[in-house]
Structures are given as structure tokens and as C-alpha cells.
Design a protein around this motif. Structure first.
Motif, PDB file in Angstrom:
ATOM      1  N   PRO A 153      59.948  -5.795  -6.032  1.00 22.09           N
ATOM      2  CA  PRO A 153      60.646  -4.717  -5.317  1.00 22.09           C
ATOM      3  C   PRO A 153      61.024  -5.146  -3.905  1.00 22.09           C
ATOM      4  N   HIS A 154      62.184  -4.711  -3.437  1.00 23.77           N
ATOM      5  CA  HIS A 154      62.654  -5.160  -2.122  1.00 23.77           C
ATOM      6  C   HIS A 154      61.683  -4.786  -1.010  1.00 23.77           C
ATOM      7  N   THR A 155      60.902  -3.738  -1.227  1.00 24.07           N
ATOM      8  CA  THR A 155      59.925  -3.315  -0.217  1.00 24.07           C
ATOM      9  C   THR A 155      58.736  -4.274  -0.132  1.00 24.07           C
ATOM     10  N   ASP A 156      58.579  -5.147  -1.129  1.00 20.57           N
ATOM     11  CA  ASP A 156      57.472  -6.108  -1.138  1.00 20.57           C
ATOM     12  C   ASP A 156      57.894  -7.488  -0.650  1.00 20.57           C
ATOM     13  N   SER A 157      59.082  -7.604  -0.070  1.00 25.89           N
ATOM     14  CA  SER A 157      59.603  -8.907   0.334  1.00 25.89           C
ATOM     15  C   SER A 157      58.670  -9.625   1.309  1.00 25.89           C
ATOM     16  N   PHE A 158      58.252  -8.931   2.355  1.00 26.87           N
ATOM     17  CA  PHE A 158      57.386  -9.561   3.367  1.00 26.87           C
ATOM     18  C   PHE A 158      56.052  -9.957   2.751  1.00 26.87           C
ATOM     19  N   LYS A 159      55.448  -9.060   1.958  1.00 27.01           N
ATOM     20  CA  LYS A 159      54.167  -9.353   1.321  1.00 27.01           C
ATOM     21  C   LYS A 159      54.276 -10.569   0.409  1.00 27.01           C
ATOM     22  N   ALA A 160      55.356 -10.633  -0.345  1.00 29.15           N
ATOM     23  CA  ALA A 160      55.526 -11.740  -1.291  1.00 29.15           C
ATOM     24  C   ALA A 160      55.625 -13.071  -0.561  1.00 29.15           C
ATOM     25  N   LYS A 161      56.428 -13.120   0.496  1.00 31.10           N
ATOM     26  CA  LYS A 161      56.601 -14.378   1.228  1.00 31.10           C
ATOM     27  C   LYS A 161      55.312 -14.799   1.936  1.00 31.10           C
ATOM     28  N   LYS A 162      54.566 -13.826   2.443  1.00 26.86           N
ATOM     29  CA  LYS A 162      53.292 -14.152   3.087  1.00 26.86           C
ATOM     30  C   LYS A 162      52.296 -14.689   2.060  1.00 26.86           C
ATOM     31  N   ALA A 163      52.258 -14.066   0.882  1.00 27.05           N
ATOM     32  CA  ALA A 163      51.347 -14.517  -0.163  1.00 27.05           C
ATOM     33  C   ALA A 163      51.684 -15.941  -0.596  1.00 27.05           C
ATOM     34  N   LEU A 164      52.974 -16.243  -0.732  1.00 28.27           N
ATOM     35  CA  LEU A 164      53.394 -17.581  -1.133  1.00 28.27           C
ATOM     36  C   LEU A 164      53.089 -18.604  -0.049  1.00 28.27           C
ATOM     37  N   SER A 165      53.294 -18.202   1.200  1.00 23.32           N
ATOM     38  CA  SER A 165      52.995 -19.098   2.320  1.00 23.32           C
ATOM     39  C   SER A 165      51.501 -19.402   2.383  1.00 23.32           C
ATOM     40  N   ASP A 166      50.667 -18.367   2.203  1.00 22.57           N
ATOM     41  CA  ASP A 166      49.211 -18.568   2.229  1.00 22.57           C
ATOM     42  C   ASP A 166      48.746 -19.470   1.093  1.00 22.57           C
ATOM     43  N   ALA A 167      49.410 -19.355  -0.066  1.00 20.05           N
ATOM     44  CA  ALA A 167      48.977 -20.111  -1.240  1.00 20.05           C
ATOM     45  C   ALA A 167      49.557 -21.521  -1.283  1.00 20.05           C
ATOM     46  N   LEU A 168      50.791 -21.683  -0.802  1.00 18.25           N
ATOM     47  CA  LEU A 168      51.507 -22.953  -0.982  1.00 18.25           C
ATOM     48  C   LEU A 168      51.812 -23.685   0.318  1.00 18.25           C
ATOM     49  N   GLY A 169      51.552 -23.044   1.453  1.00 21.73           N
ATOM     50  CA  GLY A 169      51.964 -23.623   2.725  1.00 21.73           C
ATOM     51  C   GLY A 169      53.411 -23.282   3.010  1.00 21.73           C
ATOM     52  N   ASP A 170      54.098 -24.120   3.763  1.00 22.83           N
ATOM     53  CA  ASP A 170      55.509 -23.868   4.069  1.00 22.83           C
ATOM     54  C   ASP A 170      56.336 -23.961   2.782  1.00 22.83           C
ATOM     55  N   VAL A 171      57.091 -22.920   2.523  1.00 28.49           N
ATOM     56  CA  VAL A 171      57.915 -22.867   1.321  1.00 28.49           C
ATOM     57  C   VAL A 171      59.384 -22.891   1.730  1.00 28.49           C
ATOM     58  N   GLU A 172      60.141 -23.797   1.153  1.00 24.82           N
ATOM     59  CA  GLU A 172      61.584 -23.834   1.398  1.00 24.82           C
ATOM     60  C   GLU A 172      62.280 -23.122   0.247  1.00 24.82           C
TER      61      GLU A 172
END
Length: 238
Positions: free
Chosen positions: A173-192
């Protein structure tokens, strides 16, 4: 999602005039985001996302910098978001997103595109209930299980994940955009991200036949030629 997010006809910057229109659309979007959320891309994630998209579309740095500097000045145009919906050629469904400093002018311009192609502009909500408003993140990874676990642990309501050729595409959902990117950053590091966008994705698609195909192309071109139009979404299978 069946790669439906790619089923949106983009403005193609083949000539200098078309490139100028693309640059103008990005400049307006950058200006609005910087003015409302701050001019520092590190503190304004929405702005950083727009800048990344602009760079991928080969928007020159001076265009980006000028838009940010304009926002720093404080004064300037007051743009607002306007969204129009309706039925295009062949009774396809269309959503048009605009940034405008004159809603009456913009509505008139958009309505003219509908009228000239024998289409019908509708009221708010006429077709949007047949689209999903989603955040789309595409990046290099083949560890679908770990990515899904990280997103679910962050309470991201994942709609779908596509795994193809070493690339994962996450839909949420578009409202979860920030949460999703933070979760990916925490799990994978810098994501391009190859794709980092919020789009309306049609729940069902339609195909056009005969004269409707040419009329649809003209309709989309007319909309994309309008300075106030930022995005056009539809359910036509191209």
C-alpha cells in the motif's frame, strides 16, 4: 501484479520539445516536494525518491538544482494536487494526476482531451475503486524469503512480490512506502532501486481494437502534452 505496473505509457523524450516537457514535469514535482517537506533530500525521503527518478530519466543536474533553489526561496507558485478520472476510448478506465496552480484551467484542459476523443470524464471515485494505489520497489536480490520476512516483521502489508532474473519487485500500500524502504534498508543495507514509485495499478485490464487503438494513443498524447499533467494511469493492455 503480473508486471502490470509497466502497463503505463510514458512520455518518450525523443525530441528537444518532449525532453523539455519531461524536465518541466520533474522540476515542478521536485519544487512542490522540496517546498512542502524540506529541501534536504536526506531529510525528505519523498524528495530523494523524485530526484533519483529524475536522474534515471536523464534530467540534467541544473534542472534539479534550480527547482530546489526555487523552493529554498520560499516564494513562488502554490501548486496543489488535482486528480481526474473517467472513461477513455473503448470505455477504458483512466486516472490523471496533476500539479496545478489553477484548478479551473487544468480541469478545462483535461476535459477537452476527453471531449476531443469522444471520452467521458467522471466524478471523483468514478474508476479509482478499480485500481490499487501501491508503492512499487524494484531492486536487485534473489532472496525473496528474507525480504518478505523483513517486510512482515516491520508490519508492511505486502500485496505481492515478483522475482524475475535476480530482481525483486515489492508491491505494498502506498501508505507503507516509508516503512517498506526502512525495513529493506535495515535488512539489506543501502538499496539501489530500479523502480521506486507510487502508482495506481488496474485490478483488471482491457484490450482495444480497431479505431479505438489510434484514438487512445491520441488521447494519451494530448494528456501528456499538458503542462499540469504529471501521470496518466489506465487499464489498457498495451
Amino acid at each position: 501484479m503480473g508486471r502490470a505496473y509497466q502497463n503505463r505509457k510514458e512520455s518518450m523524450a525523443k525530441t528537444s520539445d518532449q525532453k523539455a516537457k519531461v524536465y518541466s514535469k520533474y522540476a515542478r514535482e521536485i519544487y512542490v516536494s522540496a517546498k512542502s517537506g524540506g529541501t534536504d533530500p536526506h531529510g525528505n525521503l519523498a524528495l530523494r525518491s523524485i530526484i533519483d527518478r529524475a536522474k534515471k530519466d536523464q534530467v540534467p543536474a541544473h534542472v534539479i538544482d534550480k527547482a530546489i533553489d526555487k523552493a529554498k526561496g520560499g516564494a513562488g507558485e502554490n501548486f496543489e494536487v488535482a486528480r481526474y478520472e473517467g472513461y477513455g476510448p473503448g470505455n477504458c478506465m483512466v486516472i490523471i494526476e496533476c500539479l496545478t496552480d489553477n484548478p479551473n484551467r487544468t480541469f478545462g484542459d483535461v476535459r477537452f482531451c476527453f471531449t476531443k476523443t469522444k471520452s467521458k470524464i467522471g466524478s471523483q471515485g468514478a474508476v479509482s475503486h478499480m485500481f490499487d494505489h501501491l508503492c512499487i520497489l524494484k531492486f536487485a536480490s534473489d532472496d525473496e524469503e528474507s525480504v518478505l520476512e523483513a517486510l512482515l516483521l516491520a508490519d508492511v502489508d505486502v500485496s505481492d512480490i515478483e522475482n524475475e532474473d535476480g530482481m525483486l519487485t515489492v508491491f505494498a500500500p502506498h501508505t507503507d512506502s516509508f516503512k517498506a524502504k526502512k525495513a529493506l534498508s535495515d535488512a539489506l543495507g543501502d538499496v539501489e532501486y530500479e523502480v521506486d514509485e507510487i502508482q495506481f495499478i488496474a485490478q483488471n485490464t482491457t484490450t482495444l481494437e480497431g479505431d479505438d487503438i489510434e484514438t487512445f494513443d491520441r488521447f494519451i498524447d494530448m494528456l501528456n502534452d499538458l503542462d499540469d499533467v504529471q501521470n496518466v494511469y489506465h487499464n489498457v493492455e498495451l
